[in-house]
Design a protein around this motif. Structure first.
Motif, PDB file in Angstrom:
ATOM      1  N   LEU A  74       3.786  43.750-119.582  1.00  0.00           N
ATOM      2  CA  LEU A  74       4.451  43.270-118.366  1.00  0.00           C
ATOM      3  C   LEU A  74       5.785  43.982-118.142  1.00  0.00           C
ATOM      4  CD1 LEU A  74       3.946  39.414-118.569  1.00  0.00           C
ATOM      5  CD2 LEU A  74       3.294  40.861-116.640  1.00  0.00           C
ATOM      6  N   LEU A  75       6.491  44.279-119.212  1.00  0.00           N
ATOM      7  CA  LEU A  75       7.816  44.897-119.116  1.00  0.00           C
ATOM      8  C   LEU A  75       7.771  46.392-118.839  1.00  0.00           C
ATOM      9  CD1 LEU A  75       9.434  42.942-122.032  1.00  0.00           C
ATOM     10  CD2 LEU A  75      10.173  42.847-119.634  1.00  0.00           C
ATOM     11  N   THR A  76       6.600  46.987-118.971  1.00  0.00           N
ATOM     12  CA  THR A  76       6.464  48.430-118.818  1.00  0.00           C
ATOM     13  C   THR A  76       6.149  48.788-117.372  1.00  0.00           C
ATOM     14  OG1 THR A  76       5.680  48.586-121.089  1.00  0.00           O
ATOM     15  CG2 THR A  76       5.249  50.470-119.651  1.00  0.00           C
ATOM     16  N   ASP A  92       6.151  40.585-110.515  1.00  0.00           N
ATOM     17  CA  ASP A  92       5.062  40.380-111.479  1.00  0.00           C
ATOM     18  C   ASP A  92       5.563  39.641-112.714  1.00  0.00           C
ATOM     19  OD1 ASP A  92       3.344  41.724-109.769  1.00  0.00           O
ATOM     20  OD2 ASP A  92       3.367  43.597-110.934  1.00  0.00           O
ATOM     21  N   ILE A  93       6.735  40.007-113.195  1.00  0.00           N
ATOM     22  CA  ILE A  93       7.314  39.328-114.358  1.00  0.00           C
ATOM     23  C   ILE A  93       7.667  37.888-114.008  1.00  0.00           C
ATOM     24  CG2 ILE A  93       9.321  39.278-115.909  1.00  0.00           C
ATOM     25  CD1 ILE A  93       9.222  42.377-115.831  1.00  0.00           C
ATOM     26  N   GLY A  98       2.235  31.721-118.888  1.00  0.00           N
ATOM     27  CA  GLY A  98       2.141  31.559-120.330  1.00  0.00           C
ATOM     28  C   GLY A  98       3.282  32.155-121.130  1.00  0.00           C
ATOM     29  N   ALA A  99       3.025  32.248-122.426  1.00  0.00           N
ATOM     30  CA  ALA A  99       4.035  32.737-123.366  1.00  0.00           C
ATOM     31  C   ALA A  99       4.434  34.179-123.078  1.00  0.00           C
ATOM     32  CB  ALA A  99       3.524  32.607-124.796  1.00  0.00           C
ATOM     33  N   ALA A 100       3.480  35.001-122.643  1.00  0.00           N
ATOM     34  CA  ALA A 100       3.806  36.393-122.332  1.00  0.00           C
ATOM     35  C   ALA A 100       4.817  36.450-121.194  1.00  0.00           C
ATOM     36  CB  ALA A 100       2.546  37.178-121.969  1.00  0.00           C
ATOM     37  N   GLY A 101       4.611  35.649-120.163  1.00  0.00           N
ATOM     38  CA  GLY A 101       5.548  35.610-119.048  1.00  0.00           C
ATOM     39  C   GLY A 101       6.917  35.122-119.465  1.00  0.00           C
ATOM     40  N   GLU A 102       6.951  34.093-120.300  1.00  0.00           N
ATOM     41  CA  GLU A 102       8.236  33.552-120.774  1.00  0.00           C
ATOM     42  C   GLU A 102       9.012  34.617-121.555  1.00  0.00           C
ATOM     43  OE1 GLU A 102       7.725  29.880-122.901  1.00  0.00           O
ATOM     44  OE2 GLU A 102       6.390  29.108-121.346  1.00  0.00           O
TER      45      GLU A 102
END
Length: 108
Positions: A74-76, A92-93, A98-102
């Motif tokens: 997500l950060l890339t 998008d971020i 979920g945890a990935a977004g957090e």
């Protein structure tokens, strides 16, 4: 895992400098120091896919939990630095579940 991520980042960013001339790893260290412990591994790695030769399937990233790997993706950013792409990347971020977004939001 955090120490491994730190080592990967330090090796991957070795020799890179910011426009100011400061070592790029200084930026990475600042980000890693500013996030909650649960986001630290991703913070150390947040620029490796965008600014180094590492790829998302690199064995050096094998220690990441699945949600951490998703956060790193997500950060890339991909494909250019124009304003529209950057704003789309931030959106998008912002909405990632979920945890990935957090984690991605904590790092960004």
């Amino acid at each position: 895992p955090c120490e491994k991520a730190r080592g990967v980042a330090e090796r991957a960013h070795r020799g890179q400098v910011e426009p100011s001339g400061a070592p790029y790893i200084d930026h990475v260290r600042r980000v890693a120091a500013s996030v909650p412990a649960g986001a630290a591994s991703v913070a150390w790695l947040h620029d490796v896919l965008e600014w180094t030769e590492l790829t998302d399937d690199d064995p050096a990233l094998a220690g990441l939990a699945p949600h951490e790997h998703r956060a790193l993706l997500l950060l890339t950013r991909h494909g250019g630095d124009d304003d529209d792409r950057f704003l789309s990347h931030l959106r998008d971020i912002r909405v990632a579940p979920g945890a990935a977004g957090e984690i991605a939001r904590a790092v960004k």
